[in-house]
Design a protein around this motif. Structure first.
Motif, PDB file in Angstrom:
ATOM      1  N   CYS A  75     -50.852  44.917  50.100  1.00  0.00           N
ATOM      2  CA  CYS A  75     -51.630  45.575  49.048  1.00  0.00           C
ATOM      3  C   CYS A  75     -52.794  46.382  49.608  1.00  0.00           C
ATOM      4  O   CYS A  75     -53.363  46.037  50.635  1.00  0.00           O
ATOM      5  N   TYR A 106     -55.161  48.780  42.441  1.00  0.00           N
ATOM      6  CA  TYR A 106     -54.335  48.140  43.457  1.00  0.00           C
ATOM      7  C   TYR A 106     -52.982  48.855  43.572  1.00  0.00           C
ATOM      8  O   TYR A 106     -52.499  49.467  42.621  1.00  0.00           O
ATOM      9  N   CYS A 127     -49.359  47.618  45.611  1.00  0.00           N
ATOM     10  CA  CYS A 127     -48.735  46.600  46.453  1.00  0.00           C
ATOM     11  C   CYS A 127     -47.287  46.971  46.745  1.00  0.00           C
ATOM     12  O   CYS A 127     -46.513  47.263  45.834  1.00  0.00           O
ATOM     13  N   GLU A 132     -53.430  38.596  49.870  1.00  0.00           N
ATOM     14  CA  GLU A 132     -52.168  38.608  49.167  1.00  0.00           C
ATOM     15  C   GLU A 132     -51.328  37.396  49.538  1.00  0.00           C
ATOM     16  O   GLU A 132     -51.485  36.833  50.611  1.00  0.00           O
TER      17      GLU A 132
END
Length: 144
Positions: free
Chosen positions: A97, A139, A141, A116
């Protein structure tokens, strides 16, 4: 089938997706579909202060790949665990991420870190954030 110069030929396939819900595809696509389907669940933790909230920002989608979240601190924020965003689908490995935390009119907040796992993204305050303040958390990811 496509035939190229020199007599080489290759079979081609077409992927068609219809309907809604989880989609399964062969190869590299299946992991991407699974991670992007569903909605992240999120919760403010104790370091965000009493009465803190964490919600997907208005006008944004917060799925297992990317999103924009509003973290509003409550009273008495401290150093430590600010909040947890839980993936709608578990990863096979720890997610990869990239996270940025911003305060309107001020810019990036460098005192917030993250970690993470296969199931979640955790935010940590390395310095006390302002009480009753809305922070924008973005964010992205990847990984599987």
């Amino acid at each position: 089938m496509i035939v190229y110069g020199g007599g080489a030929s290759y079979n081609t396939a077409e992927l068609t997706v219809t309907g809604s819900g989880n989609v399964t595809a062969n190869g590299f696509l299946s992991g991407r579909f699974a991670m992007g389907s569903g909605t992240m669940t999120m919760a403010a933790n104790s370091a965000a202060g009493s009465g803190a909230t964490m919600v997907c920002a208005s006008g944004h989608v917060c799925d297992g790949v990317s999103g924009t979240v509003t973290l509003t601190t409550g009273t008495g924020p401290t150093v430590g665990s600010l909040g947890t965003l839980s993936f709608p689908n578990s990863h096979s490995n720890d997610a990869n991420c990239v996270v940025s935390v911003q305060l309107a009119g001020t810019g990036l907040v460098s005192s917030v870190g993250w970690s993470e796992s296969t199931t979640s993204l955790a935010l940590t305050a390395n310095a006390v954030l302002g009480a009753g303040t809305a922070y924008s958390v973005r964010y992205w990811c990847g990984g599987n």
